[in-house]
Design an enzyme around this catalytic site. Structure first.
Site, PDB file in Angstrom:
ATOM      1  N   LYS A  45      28.471  -7.224 -13.065  1.00 30.40           N
ATOM      2  CA  LYS A  45      27.251  -6.747 -13.728  1.00 30.40           C
ATOM      3  C   LYS A  45      25.999  -7.074 -12.912  1.00 30.40           C
ATOM      4  O   LYS A  45      25.856  -8.199 -12.416  1.00 30.40           O
ATOM      5  CB  LYS A  45      27.143  -7.385 -15.118  1.00 30.40           C
ATOM      6  CG  LYS A  45      25.847  -7.058 -15.871  1.00 30.40           C
ATOM      7  CD  LYS A  45      25.720  -5.584 -16.226  1.00 30.40           C
ATOM      8  CE  LYS A  45      24.275  -5.210 -16.577  1.00 30.40           C
ATOM      9  NZ  LYS A  45      24.087  -3.743 -16.684  1.00 30.40           N
ATOM     10  N   LEU A  73      19.678  -3.708 -17.245  1.00 32.92           N
ATOM     11  CA  LEU A  73      20.055  -4.898 -16.478  1.00 32.92           C
ATOM     12  C   LEU A  73      20.092  -6.182 -17.299  1.00 32.92           C
ATOM     13  O   LEU A  73      19.631  -7.235 -16.865  1.00 32.92           O
ATOM     14  CB  LEU A  73      19.113  -5.077 -15.282  1.00 32.92           C
ATOM     15  CG  LEU A  73      19.192  -3.937 -14.255  1.00 32.92           C
ATOM     16  CD1 LEU A  73      18.040  -4.026 -13.267  1.00 32.92           C
ATOM     17  CD2 LEU A  73      20.524  -3.944 -13.522  1.00 32.92           C
ATOM     18  N   CYS A 131      16.001  -0.085  -9.227  1.00 34.77           N
ATOM     19  CA  CYS A 131      15.103  -0.803 -10.130  1.00 34.77           C
ATOM     20  C   CYS A 131      13.641  -0.549  -9.763  1.00 34.77           C
ATOM     21  O   CYS A 131      13.312  -0.382  -8.599  1.00 34.77           O
ATOM     22  CB  CYS A 131      15.322  -2.304 -10.058  1.00 34.77           C
ATOM     23  SG  CYS A 131      16.985  -2.764  -9.729  1.00 34.77           S
ATOM     24  N   LYS A 166      22.958   0.269  -2.698  1.00 30.36           N
ATOM     25  CA  LYS A 166      23.396   1.217  -3.729  1.00 30.36           C
ATOM     26  C   LYS A 166      22.253   2.145  -4.089  1.00 30.36           C
ATOM     27  O   LYS A 166      21.229   1.714  -4.627  1.00 30.36           O
ATOM     28  CB  LYS A 166      23.906   0.475  -4.958  1.00 30.36           C
ATOM     29  CG  LYS A 166      24.380   1.439  -6.043  1.00 30.36           C
ATOM     30  CD  LYS A 166      25.206   0.754  -7.085  1.00 30.36           C
ATOM     31  CE  LYS A 166      25.479   1.709  -8.236  1.00 30.36           C
ATOM     32  NZ  LYS A 166      26.191   1.044  -9.314  1.00 30.36           N
ATOM     33  N   ILE A 192      26.821   7.190  -6.279  1.00 31.75           N
ATOM     34  CA  ILE A 192      25.449   7.191  -6.769  1.00 31.75           C
ATOM     35  C   ILE A 192      25.302   6.295  -7.995  1.00 31.75           C
ATOM     36  O   ILE A 192      26.270   6.077  -8.716  1.00 31.75           O
ATOM     37  CB  ILE A 192      24.991   8.627  -7.155  1.00 31.75           C
ATOM     38  CG1 ILE A 192      25.882   9.232  -8.245  1.00 31.75           C
ATOM     39  CG2 ILE A 192      24.941   9.511  -5.944  1.00 31.75           C
ATOM     40  CD1 ILE A 192      25.426  10.612  -8.738  1.00 31.75           C
ATOM     41  N   THR A 194      23.097   5.988 -11.667  1.00 34.16           N
ATOM     42  CA  THR A 194      22.983   6.986 -12.748  1.00 34.16           C
ATOM     43  C   THR A 194      21.813   7.942 -12.504  1.00 34.16           C
ATOM     44  O   THR A 194      20.822   7.596 -11.858  1.00 34.16           O
ATOM     45  CB  THR A 194      22.776   6.291 -14.099  1.00 34.16           C
ATOM     46  OG1 THR A 194      21.664   5.387 -13.972  1.00 34.16           O
ATOM     47  CG2 THR A 194      23.985   5.494 -14.501  1.00 34.16           C
ATOM     48  N   GLY A 244      30.431   7.980  -9.349  1.00 32.81           N
ATOM     49  CA  GLY A 244      29.716   8.918 -10.194  1.00 32.81           C
ATOM     50  C   GLY A 244      30.702   9.868 -10.834  1.00 32.81           C
ATOM     51  O   GLY A 244      31.179  10.802 -10.198  1.00 32.81           O
ATOM     52  N   GLY A 266      33.027   4.052 -13.190  1.00 29.93           N
ATOM     53  CA  GLY A 266      32.053   3.439 -14.088  1.00 29.93           C
ATOM     54  C   GLY A 266      32.330   3.691 -15.551  1.00 29.93           C
ATOM     55  O   GLY A 266      33.205   3.063 -16.161  1.00 29.93           O
TER      56      GLY A 266
HETATM   57  C1  LIG Z   1      26.556   0.863 -19.203  1.00 33.96           C
HETATM   58  C2  LIG Z   1      26.269   0.953 -17.736  1.00 33.96           C
HETATM   59  C3  LIG Z   1      25.646  -0.109 -17.087  1.00 33.96           C
HETATM   60  C4  LIG Z   1      25.360  -0.068 -15.724  1.00 33.96           C
HETATM   61  N1  LIG Z   1      24.792  -1.139 -15.112  1.00 33.96           N
HETATM   62  C5  LIG Z   1      24.607  -1.128 -13.762  1.00 33.96           C
HETATM   63  C6  LIG Z   1      24.115  -2.281 -13.079  1.00 33.96           C
HETATM   64  O1  LIG Z   1      23.875  -3.326 -13.681  1.00 33.96           O
HETATM   65  N2  LIG Z   1      23.929  -2.207 -11.733  1.00 33.96           N
HETATM   66  C7  LIG Z   1      24.218  -1.073 -11.018  1.00 33.96           C
HETATM   67  O2  LIG Z   1      24.059  -1.047  -9.802  1.00 33.96           O
HETATM   68  N3  LIG Z   1      24.708   0.026 -11.647  1.00 33.96           N
HETATM   69  C8  LIG Z   1      24.903   0.026 -12.985  1.00 33.96           C
HETATM   70  N4  LIG Z   1      25.426   1.139 -13.611  1.00 33.96           N
HETATM   71  C9  LIG Z   1      25.729   2.336 -12.808  1.00 33.96           C
HETATM   72  C10 LIG Z   1      27.208   2.412 -12.440  1.00 33.96           C
HETATM   73  O3  LIG Z   1      27.599   1.293 -11.684  1.00 33.96           O
HETATM   74  C11 LIG Z   1      27.507   3.708 -11.668  1.00 33.96           C
HETATM   75  O4  LIG Z   1      26.769   3.712 -10.469  1.00 33.96           O
HETATM   76  C12 LIG Z   1      27.146   4.965 -12.445  1.00 33.96           C
HETATM   77  O5  LIG Z   1      27.364   4.790 -13.812  1.00 33.96           O
HETATM   78  C13 LIG Z   1      27.895   6.190 -11.972  1.00 33.96           C
HETATM   79  O6  LIG Z   1      29.283   6.060 -12.166  1.00 33.96           O
HETATM   80  P1  LIG Z   1      30.066   6.644 -13.475  1.00 33.96           P
HETATM   81  O7  LIG Z   1      29.642   8.085 -13.628  1.00 33.96           O
HETATM   82  O8  LIG Z   1      31.502   6.481 -13.133  1.00 33.96           O
HETATM   83  O9  LIG Z   1      29.619   5.832 -14.636  1.00 33.96           O
HETATM   84  C14 LIG Z   1      25.702   1.100 -14.985  1.00 33.96           C
HETATM   85  C15 LIG Z   1      26.335   2.172 -15.645  1.00 33.96           C
HETATM   86  C16 LIG Z   1      26.635   2.116 -16.985  1.00 33.96           C
HETATM   87  C17 LIG Z   1      27.322   3.275 -17.646  1.00 33.96           C
END
Ligand SMILES: Cc1cc2nc3c(=O)[nH]c(=O)nc-3n(C[C@H](O)[C@H](O)[C@H](O)COP(=O)(O)O)c2cc1C
Ligand SMILES: Cc1cc2nc3c(=O)[nH]c(=O)nc-3n(C[C@H](O)[C@H](O)[C@H](O)COP(=O)(O)OP(=O)(O)OC[C@H]3O[C@@H](n4cnc5c(N)ncnc54)[C@H](O)[C@@H]3O)c2cc1C
Ligand code: FES
Lengths: 304, 278
Positions: A45, A73, A131, A166, A192, A194, A244, A266
């Protein structure tokens, strides 16, 4: 049977599957569900200097084939992560882990990476630059090549561990950002994060999440992610972790053909907690059926 | 996935799915309920065509016994597309369910005669709790709150728990446990007109209470209890939008007197003294 081992720099992973930051906590929840040591690795996390509650709730919204999160975060802060979470993590996970670091100022990134640098069992530091920079009117570090390069240099100056930047997809040119990070010394690129999204409750006539907007992810964003990984692969020489919307073994192959050396999963972990073991189980057979002997052979195969 | 994922994810078969009040349905499912251990826990139901699962409280359950599968009862209100799709599912439908989620009510803290308060679709978990308490020989007062007469459900089932003792409980030579139900509706068509809090003064004594319902009801109840029974301790079941339901996403945080907690794993049931402290 196909060999599904892959490499990120000097690090050989048993397979390319890595749960993505923010969807796997510090591994504890999933360790109760399956042997998480079957994973290639996992990204913990997003950790910041100070403890954070995150954004106000509600901070989750459902969308078609995906979700919006405005978790913001939420994390216990780097000191507690190092003192509390990492020792517990080492008890359940025997492979190197990916440390996901966030910050709201250059100093904060530096502070966290300096602390993480001293820890064992960290394969890569994954620096989340989506961020907002509190010293630059809240504009995300990841939206300008200069700011992205500045974070990269700052972080590289305090750690010997491999640094993967990232990237945020919410930019005019992801290629420019990736190149700037590479030039500033990044060891790899992860993408990527989000996509900035919104969901409106039509009965209440208001956004569902309290923060109004949030990060959109899940299967719906997969084509966008593949495109961006493909473009970045053409522009940089350092390894790429692609993510992604990944939801299946086929998606993993596709992401690798676009140029990813490893793949993060993710949001799917949240709704289908067994997704990663399922993909890992299916991957060798899928490779066989596609005539792939070594999965590393297909990295970037879609480029001609 | 079998053999890899543990027993949290189970396939349940729908055996009944019937309307019991306006827009409210009772779903009975068969499957492995062994992860459900205390009332107040919930399950997270996967519905075709929807990305996120739907969290629903366990209303009642039986444990798997001698090769027989367990039975899980959920009561849900149609409020959106997901619950609407659920209401259209036919008997025999198979559903992926994350089961035995969350931290439920502490039955051992009940005291001699606990008060149970359920508001609207917060009522279902109170039924499972009442049943457990009665089985343990404990009498309960139950306050139920609904908007109108057509919204009322489970009131008769709570009354019927007065007869449960005849079948279910051994070893209590003393008095048969009593279930006293106080029904309220805002419209006043049935039961007492008003809110659940209006019934609190009718309760003789109370050292422990349990509640589930809308947040405004829980806040009002906490205040009313503090005024009427200052020594009573309470347990409140909260609701929050959930990404996972098992602690992984930190989507469901709530601020409590002892720091930030996750509704899905630290709750949904929290000590009343810990929440709504502002
Ligand atoms: C609930 C949630 C929390 C996330 N928290 C972080 C984070 O703390 N740090 C980070 O770099 N990305 C965070 N992400 C982004 C994911 O690591 C990932 O880059 C993004 O969701 C795309 O992948 P996915 O479509 O498989 O979810 C978060 C995504 C979700 C859904
Ligand atoms: C621990 C817990 C226990 C619950 N128990 C019950 C129960 O026993 N009976 C019952 O009828 N309802 C219960 N709910 C509420 C139920 O989860 C929602 O009514 C349901 O998710 C709505 O789905 P929908 O698709 O019909 O609505 P939509 O509004 O279309 O749903 C969109 C999204 O928002 C989420 N959502 C909407 N309303 C809520 C809500 N009130 N709480 C949490 N998420 C919500 C949905 O899960 C979905 O992800 C419970 C909620 C929680 C958190
Ligand atoms: S819903 Fe994901 S942590 Fe609670």
């Amino acid at each position: 049977m196909a060999d599904i081992r892959t490499r990120l720099g000097d690090w050989t992973l048993d397979n390319p599957i890595i749960p993505a930051s923010g969807t796997f906590g510090f591994g504890q929840e999933f360790a109760k569900l399956y042997d998480i040591n079957i994973l290639g690795s996992f990204s913990f996390k997003g950790t910041t200097k100070e403890p954070r509650f995150g954004n106000p709730t509600p901070r989750i919204a459902e969308c078609t084939a995906g979700m919006i999160n405005s978790v913001g975060l939420a994390n216990p802060g780097i000191d507690k992560v190092i003192a509390g979470e990492l020792p517990k993590l080492r008890g359940i996970f025997k492979k190197p882990v990916i440390a996901n670091i966030s910050g709201f100022s250059i100093d904060e990134y530096k502070y966290c990476c300096e602390r993480i640098d001293k820890e064992d069992g960290i394969g890569i530091i994954e620096v989340n630059i989506s961020c907002p920079n509190v010293h630059a009117g809240g504009m995300a570090f990841g939206t300008s090549p200069e700011a992205a390069a500045e974070v990269t240099r700052a972080v590289k100056s305090v750690t010997h561990k491999p640094v993967y930047m990232k990237l945020s997809p919410n930019v005019a040119s992801i290629v420019d950002i990736a190149k700037a990070c590479e030039a500033a010394g990044a060891d790899g690129i992860a993408l990527i994060n989000t996509l900035l999204g919104m969901k409106i409750d039509i009965k209440r006539r208001k956004p569902v999440v309290a923060n109004k907007m949030g990060g959109f992810s899940g299967p719906a964003i997969f084509p966008v992610a593949v495109r961006m990984v493909y473009q970045v692969y053409e522009a940089v020489k350092i390894p790429i972790i692609g993510m992604g919307g990944v939801a299946s073994a086929e998606d993993v192959i596709e992401m690798m053909m676009a140029g990813a050396s490893a793949v993060e999963v993710g949001a799917m972990n949240l709704t289908e907690p067994g997704i990663c073991p399922k993909i890992i189980g299916e991957l060798p057979g899928l490779c066989d059926s596609l005539g792939i002997e070594n999965i590393t052979d297909i990295i970037g195969a879609a480029h001609c | 996935m079998n053999g890899v994922i543990n027993d949290m994810e189970q396939i349940f078969t729908l055996t009944k799915n019937t309307p019991i009040a306006k827009d409210v349905y009772r779903a009975v499912l068969r499957g492995d309920t062994s992860r459900i251990t205390v009332p107040g826990q919930f399950v997270n139901v996967k519905l075709d065509g929807f990305f996120l699962r739907r969290p629903i409280s366990v209303c009642d359950w039986t444990i798997p016994f001698m090769g027989d599968e367990g039975e899980l009862t959920l009561i849900y209100k149609v409020v959106g597309k997901g619950t609407d799709a659920m209401s259209r599912l036919k008997e025999g439908a198979e559903l992926s369910v994350l089961t035995g989620l969350g931290h439920g009510f502490d039955v051992s803290a009940s005291g001699k005669r606990p008060l149970l308060v359920g508001g609207g679709v917060g009522t279902p978990p109170m039924y499972g709790l009442a049943k457990k308490l009665v089985r343990a020989g404990i009498s309960v007062d139950v306050i139920l709150g609904f908007n109108t007469a057509e919204d009322v459900f489970l009131a008769d089932e709570f009354e019927a728990l007065n007869d449960l003792y005849e079948f279910g409980c051994e070893g209590f030579e003393g008095k048969k446990p009593e279930v006293r139900v106080y029904l309220t509706t805002v419209s006043g068509e049935t039961g007492t007109k008003g809110f659940v809090t209006d019934c609190v003064p009718k309760i003789g004594e109370c050292t422990h209470y349990y509640a589930c319902g809308p947040i405004p009801m829980l806040k009002a109840l906490k205040a009313k209890m503090a005024e009427t029974f200052p020594d009573a301790e309470g347990e409140l079941s909260l609701e929050e939008r959930m990404g996972c339901g098992f602690g992984a996403c930190v989507g469901c945080s709530v601020e409590t007197a002892s720091g930030f907690k996750k509704v899905c794993t630290d709750g949904p049931v929290f000590p009343a003294a810990e929440v709504f402290c502002e």
